[in-house]
Design an enzyme around this catalytic site. Structure first.
Site, short mmCIF file in Angstrom:
data_model
loop_
_atom_site.label_atom_id
_atom_site.label_comp_id
_atom_site.label_asym_id
_atom_site.label_seq_id
_atom_site.Cartn_x
_atom_site.Cartn_y
_atom_site.Cartn_z
N ALA A 144 36.98 30.44 35.73
CA ALA A 144 37.87 30.91 36.81
C ALA A 144 37.61 32.38 37.04
CB ALA A 144 39.33 30.70 36.43
N ILE A 174 37.92 32.59 31.46
CA ILE A 174 38.49 33.42 32.53
C ILE A 174 37.65 34.67 32.71
CG2 ILE A 174 40.52 34.73 33.30
CD1 ILE A 174 41.05 31.72 32.97
N LYS A 175 37.33 34.93 33.96
CA LYS A 175 36.69 36.22 34.27
C LYS A 175 37.70 37.06 35.05
CE LYS A 175 33.29 37.95 37.47
NZ LYS A 175 31.98 37.69 38.05
N THR A 176 37.98 38.23 34.51
CA THR A 176 38.94 39.09 35.17
C THR A 176 38.48 40.54 35.06
OG1 THR A 176 41.32 39.51 35.41
CG2 THR A 176 40.51 39.34 33.15
#
Ligand code: 5RP
Length: 261
Positions: A144, A174-176
């Site tokens: 995501a 998760i990529k944030t």
């Protein structure tokens, strides 16, 4: 986790079983930016960097036409699109690649941007969920990308909200973005978190950013512009790798980087 999915995840992020970080090279920017600076001739920039990346986040077009087919690098395929930089609000994305094509392209992971709090929040959540259902059928892990829409703050509250929603929906990674208090984000997200590099900043700062993220619980970086727009991209990815994988102090990594210029 199913054997196939587990195996794909470990290939994309080989640091996971070893407890070290992993380096994903992000070069998917062209799906809305076109021939972005540094990637004007994709093959020339990307191919020399491949030996230093654990995985490659890419669009199917550039994968097809610019990456040698004999490479072993695990592919993280961008599955969402729907805008260009000419559109003021770029949050209107949908699922645009068939899961069967991702499998044909030998994707080890699929990536999708969700835009929490944007005008198109509902659409991106529903489309993301459709991708999760399809990818789960074939044991393909899902990344995501917590895209930051117009007028969104890249602060802890917002990024934790977007990251946690992504996990609740079924994301595997998760990529944030890195932010103050990032350790609280990684604690509240029970899957591996990786950070984007964001806009180009001085090389020493980008190495410090990578170091801070790992210290605060990130399991790697998914870095693009701070590598391919660096004065020396090949040395920069090696410096990033030394910080993320080998735990080298960012100041020492920068000294090494400078020596290679
Ligand atoms: C674009 C993306 C990029 O892959 C992401 O922003 C990482 O690249 P950078 O380090 O240049 O920010 O997901 O939507």
């Amino acid at each position: 986790m199913h054997w196939g999915k587990h195996n794909r995840l470990d290939r994309v992020m080989p640091g996971l079983p070893q407890g070290t970080g992993s380096v994903m090279l992000a070069i998917d920017h062209g799906y809305f930016m076109g021939a972005v600076g540094g990637l004007e001739v994709p093959k020339e920039t990307i191919v020399p960097l491949l030996p230093y990346a654990d995985s490659l986040m890419i669009t199917r077009g550039i994968l097809q036409y610019s990456i040698p087919k004999r490479t072993n690098i695990p592919i993280v395929l961008r599955m969402s699109s729907g805008n260009s930089i000419l559109n003021e609000d770029m949050s209107c994305e949908k699922l645009c690649v068939d899961i069967e094509d991702a499998i044909r392209m030998n994707a080890s992971m699929v990536a999708f941007s969700i835009y929490i709090g944007s005008e198109w929040e509902h659409q991106t959540i529903v489309e993301f969920s459709k991708l999760i259902n399809k990818a789960k059928r074939y044991g393909i892990p899902i990344l995501a990308v917590t895209a930051v829409g117009k007028n969104m703050n890249r602060d802890l509250k917002y990024l934790t909200l977007a990251s946690r929603i992504s996990v609740e929906l079924g994301a595997d990674v998760i990529k944030t973005y890195y932010c103050e208090g990032f350790d609280q984000l990684t604690k509240s997200v029970p899957v591996p978190v990786i950070i984007a590099g964001g806009k180009k900043i001085p090389e020493a700062d980008a190495l410090q950013l990578a170091h801070n993220a790992i210290k605060d619980g990130a399991r790697g970086v998914d870095m693009g512009r701070n590598i391919f727009k660096a004065e020396n991209p090949k040395s920069m990815i090696q410096a990033v790798r030394s910080v993320v994988v080998d735990g080298v102090n960012p100041a020492d990594a920068f000294t090494q980087y400078q020596k290679a210029l």
